[in-house]
Design a protein around this motif. Sequence first.
Motif, mmCIF file in Angstrom:
data_model
loop_
_atom_site.group_PDB
_atom_site.id
_atom_site.type_symbol
_atom_site.label_atom_id
_atom_site.label_comp_id
_atom_site.label_asym_id
_atom_site.label_seq_id
_atom_site.Cartn_x
_atom_site.Cartn_y
_atom_site.Cartn_z
ATOM 1 N N SER A 42 0.823 -1.212 0.000
ATOM 2 C CA SER A 42 0.000 0.000 0.000
ATOM 3 C C SER A 42 0.855 1.260 0.000
ATOM 4 O O SER A 42 0.473 2.271 -0.580
ATOM 5 C CB SER A 42 -0.924 0.032 1.219
ATOM 6 O OG SER A 42 -1.814 -1.044 1.194
ATOM 7 N N VAL A 43 1.988 1.195 0.666
ATOM 8 C CA VAL A 43 2.937 2.312 0.723
ATOM 9 C C VAL A 43 4.345 1.762 0.616
ATOM 10 O O VAL A 43 4.605 0.616 0.979
ATOM 11 C CB VAL A 43 2.800 3.131 2.034
ATOM 12 C CG1 VAL A 43 1.456 3.795 2.137
ATOM 13 C CG2 VAL A 43 3.060 2.273 3.246
ATOM 14 N N ALA A 44 5.254 2.582 0.095
ATOM 15 C CA ALA A 44 6.656 2.163 0.012
ATOM 16 C C ALA A 44 7.336 2.298 1.367
ATOM 17 O O ALA A 44 8.114 1.447 1.782
ATOM 18 C CB ALA A 44 7.395 3.007 -1.015
ATOM 19 N N GLY A 45 7.034 3.385 2.053
ATOM 20 C CA GLY A 45 7.621 3.623 3.358
ATOM 21 C C GLY A 45 6.813 4.654 4.117
ATOM 22 O O GLY A 45 6.108 5.462 3.519
ATOM 23 N N ASP A 66 13.731 4.044 -1.186
ATOM 24 C CA ASP A 66 13.823 3.879 -2.635
ATOM 25 C C ASP A 66 13.600 2.404 -2.955
ATOM 26 O O ASP A 66 14.406 1.546 -2.569
ATOM 27 C CB ASP A 66 15.204 4.328 -3.130
ATOM 28 C CG ASP A 66 15.307 4.351 -4.637
ATOM 29 O OD1 ASP A 66 14.824 3.403 -5.299
ATOM 30 O OD2 ASP A 66 15.876 5.317 -5.166
ATOM 31 N N LEU A 67 12.521 2.106 -3.665
ATOM 32 C CA LEU A 67 12.204 0.714 -3.984
ATOM 33 C C LEU A 67 13.150 0.117 -5.019
ATOM 34 O O LEU A 67 13.516 -1.048 -4.927
ATOM 35 C CB LEU A 67 10.754 0.607 -4.465
ATOM 36 C CG LEU A 67 9.681 0.887 -3.413
ATOM 37 C CD1 LEU A 67 8.294 0.842 -4.053
ATOM 38 C CD2 LEU A 67 9.773 -0.093 -2.268
ATOM 39 N N GLU A 68 13.541 0.923 -6.022
ATOM 40 C CA GLU A 68 14.420 0.410 -7.073
ATOM 41 C C GLU A 68 15.785 0.013 -6.529
ATOM 42 O O GLU A 68 16.355 -0.996 -6.919
ATOM 43 C CB GLU A 68 14.587 1.451 -8.179
ATOM 44 C CG GLU A 68 13.369 1.608 -9.048
ATOM 45 C CD GLU A 68 13.597 2.604 -10.176
ATOM 46 O OE1 GLU A 68 14.755 2.858 -10.536
ATOM 47 O OE2 GLU A 68 12.596 3.113 -10.689
ATOM 48 N N LEU A 69 16.321 0.828 -5.625
ATOM 49 C CA LEU A 69 17.639 0.551 -5.048
ATOM 50 C C LEU A 69 17.551 -0.231 -3.738
ATOM 51 O O LEU A 69 18.570 -0.539 -3.133
ATOM 52 C CB LEU A 69 18.399 1.858 -4.810
ATOM 53 C CG LEU A 69 18.654 2.709 -6.055
ATOM 54 C CD1 LEU A 69 19.318 4.025 -5.680
ATOM 55 C CD2 LEU A 69 19.503 1.933 -7.056
ATOM 56 N N ASP A 70 16.321 -0.528 -3.304
ATOM 57 C CA ASP A 70 16.076 -1.249 -2.059
ATOM 58 C C ASP A 70 16.762 -0.568 -0.868
ATOM 59 O O ASP A 70 17.365 -1.202 -0.021
ATOM 60 C CB ASP A 70 16.533 -2.706 -2.174
ATOM 61 C CG ASP A 70 15.932 -3.575 -1.079
ATOM 62 O OD1 ASP A 70 14.785 -3.300 -0.670
ATOM 63 O OD2 ASP A 70 16.609 -4.510 -0.627
ATOM 64 N N THR A 71 16.641 0.763 -0.826
ATOM 65 C CA THR A 71 17.249 1.568 0.230
ATOM 66 C C THR A 71 16.281 1.684 1.408
ATOM 67 O O THR A 71 15.165 2.170 1.237
ATOM 68 C CB THR A 71 17.564 2.990 -0.292
ATOM 69 O OG1 THR A 71 18.329 2.881 -1.478
ATOM 70 C CG2 THR A 71 18.306 3.797 0.746
ATOM 71 N N PRO A 72 16.706 1.253 2.594
ATOM 72 C CA PRO A 72 15.811 1.402 3.752
ATOM 73 C C PRO A 72 15.667 2.858 4.152
ATOM 74 O O PRO A 72 16.516 3.697 3.820
ATOM 75 C CB PRO A 72 16.511 0.600 4.848
ATOM 76 C CG PRO A 72 17.936 0.544 4.451
ATOM 77 C CD PRO A 72 17.973 0.625 2.951
#
Length: 89
Positions: A42-45, A66-72
Motif C-alpha cells: 500500500s505504501v513504500a515507506g 527507494d524501492l528500485e535501489l532497495d534503500t531502507p
Amino acid sequence: MTVTFLVALCVPMLVSGMVAAQEAADLARIEEVAAAAVRDGSVAGLTIAVARGPRIVLERHYGRADLELDTPLPDNPVYEIGSVSKQFA
C-alpha cells in the motif's frame, strides 16, 4: 486508618497498570497496521510518531526510501510533502 491508606495507594497503581497495558496494546496495533501497509504494498515507506502529552511513546520507520535501489528509510527521514499541504490552506 492504615487500611484506607493502603487502598488509596493500591488503586492508583492498579489503574496506572491498566492504562499502561491498554497503551501497549494500542501501540502494538498501530505498529501492526503500519507494517501490514508496507508488507502488502500500500505504501513504500512511512514514519509514525505517537505522543502522549509531551512524551513520544512511539516513533518508528517502516519500508523503503527507494524501492528500485532497495534503500531502507534512514533514522531521520525527510519527506517531500508536495501539494498535500494545500488541503489545509
